[in-house]
Scaffold this motif. Structure first.
Motif, PDB file in Angstrom:
ATOM      1  N   ILE A   9      39.338  20.652  13.171  1.00  0.00           N
ATOM      2  CA  ILE A   9      39.847  21.368  14.492  1.00  0.00           C
ATOM      3  C   ILE A   9      39.977  19.816  15.515  1.00  0.00           C
ATOM      4  CG2 ILE A   9      38.085  23.585  13.633  1.00  0.00           C
ATOM      5  CD1 ILE A   9      35.974  21.804  15.128  1.00  0.00           C
ATOM      6  N   LEU A  10      39.816  20.871  16.809  1.00  0.00           N
ATOM      7  CA  LEU A  10      40.177  19.337  17.512  1.00  0.00           C
ATOM      8  C   LEU A  10      39.129  19.510  18.360  1.00  0.00           C
ATOM      9  CD1 LEU A  10      43.751  19.971  19.227  1.00  0.00           C
ATOM     10  CD2 LEU A  10      43.484  18.314  18.121  1.00  0.00           C
ATOM     11  N   ILE A  11      38.666  18.515  18.867  1.00  0.00           N
ATOM     12  CA  ILE A  11      37.044  18.090  19.738  1.00  0.00           C
ATOM     13  C   ILE A  11      37.973  19.021  20.617  1.00  0.00           C
ATOM     14  CG2 ILE A  11      36.152  17.129  20.219  1.00  0.00           C
ATOM     15  CD1 ILE A  11      36.056  14.838  17.888  1.00  0.00           C
ATOM     16  N   GLN A  12      36.624  20.097  21.354  1.00  0.00           N
ATOM     17  CA  GLN A  12      36.694  20.746  22.718  1.00  0.00           C
ATOM     18  C   GLN A  12      37.570  19.530  24.136  1.00  0.00           C
ATOM     19  OE1 GLN A  12      34.138  23.446  23.786  1.00  0.00           O
ATOM     20  NE2 GLN A  12      35.460  24.810  25.068  1.00  0.00           N
ATOM     21  N   GLY A  13      38.559  19.785  24.636  1.00  0.00           N
ATOM     22  CA  GLY A  13      38.478  18.808  25.812  1.00  0.00           C
ATOM     23  C   GLY A  13      39.320  16.765  25.554  1.00  0.00           C
ATOM     24  N   SER A  14      39.802  17.220  23.971  1.00  0.00           N
ATOM     25  CA  SER A  14      40.406  15.953  23.213  1.00  0.00           C
ATOM     26  C   SER A  14      41.270  16.092  22.446  1.00  0.00           C
ATOM     27  CB  SER A  14      39.793  14.606  22.912  1.00  0.00           C
ATOM     28  OG  SER A  14      38.790  15.493  21.960  1.00  0.00           O
ATOM     29  N   MET A  65      43.420  13.742  23.844  1.00  0.00           N
ATOM     30  CA  MET A  65      43.201  12.184  24.414  1.00  0.00           C
ATOM     31  C   MET A  65      41.340  12.357  23.361  1.00  0.00           C
ATOM     32  SD  MET A  65      40.737  11.204  28.108  1.00  0.00           S
ATOM     33  CE  MET A  65      42.657  11.675  28.368  1.00  0.00           C
ATOM     34  N   LYS A  66      41.845  10.679  22.723  1.00  0.00           N
ATOM     35  CA  LYS A  66      41.059  10.372  21.583  1.00  0.00           C
ATOM     36  C   LYS A  66      40.306   9.088  21.876  1.00  0.00           C
ATOM     37  CE  LYS A  66      44.486  11.216  17.559  1.00  0.00           C
ATOM     38  NZ  LYS A  66      44.429  10.466  16.608  1.00  0.00           N
ATOM     39  N   ALA A  67      39.754   9.043  21.927  1.00  0.00           N
ATOM     40  CA  ALA A  67      38.915   7.827  21.960  1.00  0.00           C
ATOM     41  C   ALA A  67      39.427   6.308  21.605  1.00  0.00           C
ATOM     42  CB  ALA A  67      37.603   8.225  20.871  1.00  0.00           C
ATOM     43  N   LEU A  68      39.239   5.187  22.142  1.00  0.00           N
ATOM     44  CA  LEU A  68      40.013   3.895  21.755  1.00  0.00           C
ATOM     45  C   LEU A  68      38.792   3.315  21.574  1.00  0.00           C
ATOM     46  CD1 LEU A  68      42.595   2.636  22.209  1.00  0.00           C
ATOM     47  CD2 LEU A  68      41.214   1.865  24.749  1.00  0.00           C
ATOM     48  N   ARG A  69      38.868   2.211  20.893  1.00  0.00           N
ATOM     49  CA  ARG A  69      38.531   1.734  20.020  1.00  0.00           C
ATOM     50  C   ARG A  69      39.016  -0.057  20.510  1.00  0.00           C
ATOM     51  NH1 ARG A  69      35.902   2.152  14.584  1.00  0.00           N
ATOM     52  NH2 ARG A  69      34.331   0.679  15.366  1.00  0.00           N
ATOM     53  N   PRO A  70      38.193  -1.099  20.510  1.00  0.00           N
ATOM     54  CA  PRO A  70      38.468  -2.546  20.733  1.00  0.00           C
ATOM     55  C   PRO A  70      39.749  -3.245  20.080  1.00  0.00           C
ATOM     56  CG  PRO A  70      36.352  -2.343  21.013  1.00  0.00           C
ATOM     57  CD  PRO A  70      36.691  -1.452  19.967  1.00  0.00           C
ATOM     58  N   LYS A  71      39.297  -2.528  18.040  1.00  0.00           N
ATOM     59  CA  LYS A  71      40.414  -3.092  17.336  1.00  0.00           C
ATOM     60  C   LYS A  71      41.539  -2.452  17.432  1.00  0.00           C
ATOM     61  CE  LYS A  71      37.242  -4.447  13.763  1.00  0.00           C
ATOM     62  NZ  LYS A  71      36.692  -3.895  12.226  1.00  0.00           N
ATOM     63  N   ALA A  72      41.868  -0.546  18.144  1.00  0.00           N
ATOM     64  CA  ALA A  72      42.832   0.397  17.773  1.00  0.00           C
ATOM     65  C   ALA A  72      43.942  -0.595  19.137  1.00  0.00           C
ATOM     66  CB  ALA A  72      42.730   1.194  17.684  1.00  0.00           C
ATOM     67  N   ALA A  73      43.171  -1.113  20.217  1.00  0.00           N
ATOM     68  CA  ALA A  73      43.843  -0.668  21.781  1.00  0.00           C
ATOM     69  C   ALA A  73      45.072  -1.820  21.674  1.00  0.00           C
ATOM     70  CB  ALA A  73      42.570  -1.725  22.352  1.00  0.00           C
ATOM     71  N   MET A  93      33.549  16.210  27.133  1.00  0.00           N
ATOM     72  CA  MET A  93      33.890  17.038  26.218  1.00  0.00           C
ATOM     73  C   MET A  93      32.732  16.470  24.724  1.00  0.00           C
ATOM     74  SD  MET A  93      36.372  14.258  24.220  1.00  0.00           S
ATOM     75  CE  MET A  93      37.305  14.449  25.868  1.00  0.00           C
ATOM     76  N   ASP A  94      32.347  16.392  23.718  1.00  0.00           N
ATOM     77  CA  ASP A  94      31.166  16.101  23.169  1.00  0.00           C
ATOM     78  C   ASP A  94      30.974  14.825  22.108  1.00  0.00           C
ATOM     79  OD1 ASP A  94      29.119  16.187  21.178  1.00  0.00           O
ATOM     80  OD2 ASP A  94      29.797  18.005  20.265  1.00  0.00           O
ATOM     81  N   TRP A  95      30.512  14.180  22.710  1.00  0.00           N
ATOM     82  CA  TRP A  95      30.810  12.489  22.635  1.00  0.00           C
ATOM     83  C   TRP A  95      30.541  12.772  21.327  1.00  0.00           C
ATOM     84  CZ3 TRP A  95      28.850   9.260  27.600  1.00  0.00           C
ATOM     85  CH2 TRP A  95      29.954   9.578  28.340  1.00  0.00           C
ATOM     86  N   ASP A  96      29.190  12.876  20.901  1.00  0.00           N
ATOM     87  CA  ASP A  96      28.967  12.823  19.162  1.00  0.00           C
ATOM     88  C   ASP A  96      29.950  12.863  18.212  1.00  0.00           C
ATOM     89  OD1 ASP A  96      26.459  12.640  20.481  1.00  0.00           O
ATOM     90  OD2 ASP A  96      25.359  14.034  19.654  1.00  0.00           O
ATOM     91  N   GLN A  97      30.482  14.342  18.596  1.00  0.00           N
ATOM     92  CA  GLN A  97      31.617  14.857  17.617  1.00  0.00           C
ATOM     93  C   GLN A  97      32.817  13.342  17.603  1.00  0.00           C
ATOM     94  OE1 GLN A  97      33.592  18.466  18.584  1.00  0.00           O
ATOM     95  NE2 GLN A  97      31.189  19.620  17.911  1.00  0.00           N
ATOM     96  N   ILE A  98      32.665  13.142  19.027  1.00  0.00           N
ATOM     97  CA  ILE A  98      34.014  11.912  19.619  1.00  0.00           C
ATOM     98  C   ILE A  98      33.599  11.042  18.889  1.00  0.00           C
ATOM     99  CG2 ILE A  98      35.315  10.734  20.763  1.00  0.00           C
ATOM    100  CD1 ILE A  98      36.440  13.105  21.267  1.00  0.00           C
TER     101      ILE A  98
END
Length: 182
Positions: A110-115, A1-9, A41-46
């Motif tokens: 690496i993949l961020i753990q949990g995402s 699961m990746k983070a979503l940004r308004p521009k890329a939504a 998951m680690d929000w700072d890494q995300i």
């Protein structure tokens, strides 16, 4: 699961903002959203990876990832190529700028753990060399202790020296530490 940004939504921004107001999306940083039911998951890494795709975990944060230090990082140390603007972040992220010509030396992902979000990570060897190179930032003792731990796990001094010869201000202090530790 990746983070979503308004521009890329895929959906319109207004729908994303309504989803946030309804509790379907959680804002983890300025302009960075995750589904409310996302695993821990680690929000700072995300946030770092969402803001800069070339973001790479470095220095004490990378040493902690490899379990080469007892130091607990107070912020996530992330490098980007010199010349790039460090983005404004809400998380505990410390941005470092590394020379663009040597930026990819020892860099993996690496993949961020949990995402499913990838983030860059320097190899243990590159991290140790960077700690000697930037010993005024991380401390000589941290670099020396990480080297001692790495050598105890079977690391070869030649691997460190080959990387140190490609980076400025790293070869002499690393060579001195290896002479003392050997």
């Amino acid at each position: 699961m990746k983070a979503l940004r308004p521009k890329a939504a895929a959906e319109k921004r207004s729908a994303l903002y309504r989803g946030h107001a309804d509790g379907r999306w959680e804002r983890i940083g300025r302009g960075v959203y995750l589904p409310a039911d996302a695993p821990a998951m680690d929000w700072d890494q995300i946030e770092a990876a969402a803001r800069r795709p070339e973001a790479t975990i470095c220095l004490i944060s990378a040493l902690a990832h490899y379990d080469l230090t007892d130091e607990i990082p107070d912020a996530l140390s992330v490098s980007i190529p010199r010349g790039m603007r460090a983005p404004a972040t809400e998380g505990a992220i410390r941005w470092h700028r590394f020379d663009a010509t040597t930026f990819d030396l020892g860099r993996g992902q690496i993949l961020i753990q949990g995402s499913s979000q990838p983030i860059g990570l320097y190899s243990a060897e590159r991290t140790i060399v960077d700690c000697f190179r930037l010993r005024s930032v991380v401390g000589y003792e941290v670099a020396r202790d990480a080297t001692k731990e790495w050598l105890g796990r079977g690391g070869k001094p030649a691997e460190l020296m080959s990387i140190a010869s490609l980076l400025p201000r790293a070869k002499a202090p690393l060579l001195q530490a290896l002479e003392v530790l050997a």
